[in-house]
Design a protein around this motif. Structure first.
Motif, PDB file in Angstrom:
ATOM      1  N   PHE A 152     -19.429   8.931   1.235  1.00  0.00           N
ATOM      2  CA  PHE A 152     -20.856   8.630   1.181  1.00  0.00           C
ATOM      3  C   PHE A 152     -21.359   8.151   2.535  1.00  0.00           C
ATOM      4  N   LEU A 153     -20.604   7.267   3.180  1.00  0.00           N
ATOM      5  CA  LEU A 153     -21.020   6.730   4.476  1.00  0.00           C
ATOM      6  C   LEU A 153     -21.073   7.818   5.544  1.00  0.00           C
ATOM      7  N   ALA A 154     -20.200   8.818   5.420  1.00  0.00           N
ATOM      8  CA  ALA A 154     -20.241   9.942   6.369  1.00  0.00           C
ATOM      9  C   ALA A 154     -21.533  10.731   6.186  1.00  0.00           C
ATOM     10  N   PHE A 155     -21.933  10.968   4.929  1.00  0.00           N
ATOM     11  CA  PHE A 155     -23.182  11.675   4.670  1.00  0.00           C
ATOM     12  C   PHE A 155     -24.385  10.838   5.113  1.00  0.00           C
ATOM     13  N   GLN A 156     -24.272   9.530   4.986  1.00  0.00           N
ATOM     14  CA  GLN A 156     -25.391   8.647   5.311  1.00  0.00           C
ATOM     15  C   GLN A 156     -25.517   8.410   6.820  1.00  0.00           C
ATOM     16  N   ASP A 157     -24.493   8.763   7.578  1.00  0.00           N
ATOM     17  CA  ASP A 157     -24.501   8.543   9.030  1.00  0.00           C
ATOM     18  C   ASP A 157     -25.353   9.619   9.706  1.00  0.00           C
ATOM     19  N   ILE A 158     -26.649   9.532   9.512  1.00  0.00           N
ATOM     20  CA  ILE A 158     -27.587  10.566   9.946  1.00  0.00           C
ATOM     21  C   ILE A 158     -27.483  10.827  11.451  1.00  0.00           C
ATOM     22  N   GLN A 159     -27.353   9.784  12.240  1.00  0.00           N
ATOM     23  CA  GLN A 159     -27.330   9.955  13.688  1.00  0.00           C
ATOM     24  C   GLN A 159     -26.135  10.775  14.152  1.00  0.00           C
ATOM     25  N   ILE A 214     -31.473  14.641  15.786  1.00  0.00           N
ATOM     26  CA  ILE A 214     -32.161  14.108  14.607  1.00  0.00           C
ATOM     27  C   ILE A 214     -32.646  12.694  14.913  1.00  0.00           C
ATOM     28  N   GLU A 215     -33.879  12.422  14.515  1.00  0.00           N
ATOM     29  CA  GLU A 215     -34.522  11.149  14.802  1.00  0.00           C
ATOM     30  C   GLU A 215     -35.067  10.550  13.516  1.00  0.00           C
ATOM     31  N   VAL A 216     -34.758   9.297  13.287  1.00  0.00           N
ATOM     32  CA  VAL A 216     -35.308   8.582  12.133  1.00  0.00           C
ATOM     33  C   VAL A 216     -36.741   8.169  12.467  1.00  0.00           C
ATOM     34  N   THR A 217     -37.701   8.622  11.661  1.00  0.00           N
ATOM     35  CA  THR A 217     -39.108   8.324  11.920  1.00  0.00           C
ATOM     36  C   THR A 217     -39.652   7.209  11.034  1.00  0.00           C
ATOM     37  N   LYS A 219     -36.923  13.574  11.614  1.00  0.00           N
ATOM     38  CA  LYS A 219     -37.345  14.820  12.263  1.00  0.00           C
ATOM     39  C   LYS A 219     -36.108  15.382  12.950  1.00  0.00           C
ATOM     40  N   ALA A 220     -35.683  16.552  12.501  1.00  0.00           N
ATOM     41  CA  ALA A 220     -34.458  17.161  13.018  1.00  0.00           C
ATOM     42  C   ALA A 220     -34.779  18.389  13.852  1.00  0.00           C
TER      43      ALA A 220
END
Length: 256
Positions: A60-67, A80-83, A93-94
């Motif tokens: 789960f943490l791997a999927f959640q590691d958006i950056q 990918i940027e967290v807006t 925004k990817a």
């Protein structure tokens, strides 16, 4: 699962089915015909289930590691940027690769810690497409269910006719990339080798390379720079025709 951000995962893994979609369109313009029904059926949803040898929380943490998506899926997500963040909802925004072209995509991520992770496409020809990951397991193994609801139009319509086996293979390939990332996360030597592969050959490290190089690195018999140089001099590297950082947007291809 899904190339690449995970929403793009499935759409851009398998190419070459636009011809099939075109044939389907031509066939639909005739009220009657005597041709056999040999064209693939349109797919609007896909469910893939599998067991993986990694703990539920770690996966789960791997999927959640958006950056980290650009590193895990280098041929799908360039940046990918967290807006915006609002509780268990994240907007991003990817910059993704779509049919060999670089473009921007807005995504909405929703999750329940360790059990579900969901991504929705908010714009473009895949607007409304949704990928939901359901995780069930313990500290050593996870049963992962990937539910994909496809809402495609425009040039992406052809992907509604991709054979189911190809979609399943694509989802499993993406899952493997996240599983490997989760497995090496806790070991600095394994993680270092895997990251070198992903930034040099743009793929996860294979089992043999991961074991061999991490062992040498752990025993101080090789350095990170030496591993990278060996990969840069490999036949595989020279056979790479288009590197992720060489992909251009339509504006860059046609500045006028």
């Amino acid at each position: 699962m899904i190339k690449k951000d995970k929403i793009i995962l499935v759409f851009y893994i398998v190419l070459g089915f636009s011809v099939v979609a075109g044939l389907s369109y031509v066939d639909s313009t005739f009220e009657k015909n005597n041709l056999p029904d040999v064209l693939p059926k349109q797919i609007t949803s896909v469910v893939v289930e599998r067991d993986v040898d990694i703990g539920q929380q770690d996966l789960f943490l791997a999927f959640q590691d958006i950056q980290n998506y650009p590193l895990i899926l280098p041929y799908s997500v360039l940046d990918i940027e967290v807006t915006k963040m609002d509780g268990n909802t994240i907007f991003t925004k990817a910059t993704v690769i779509e049919r060999g072209i670089k473009r921007s995509l807005d995504l909405k991520h929703q999750f329940e810690p360790y059990s579900t992770y969901e991504i929705e496409v908010l714009d473009g020809d895949a607007k409304g497409t949704n990928v939901k990951l359901i995780l069930e397991g313990d500290s050593t193994q996870t049963h992962l269910t990937t539910e994909i609801d496809l809402k495609l139009k425009g040039i992406l319509t052809s992907f509604l006719f991709v054979p189911t086996d190809n979609l399943h293979h694509g989802v499993n390939t993406i899952t493997d990339a996240f599983v490997t990332s989760a497995k090496v996360h806790g070991d600095e030597y394994l993680k270092a080798v895997d990251e070198i592969y992903r930034t040099t050959l743009f793929r996860q490290a294979d089992a043999n390379g991961l074991l061999a190089y991490s062992t040498l690195l752990r025993e101080n018999k090789i350095t990170v720079d030496e591993i990278r140089q060996e990969l840069l001099e490999s036949d595989e590297y020279f056979l790479i025709k288009l590197k992720p950082n060489e992909v251009k947007s339509l504006e860059e291809l046609n500045p006028n």
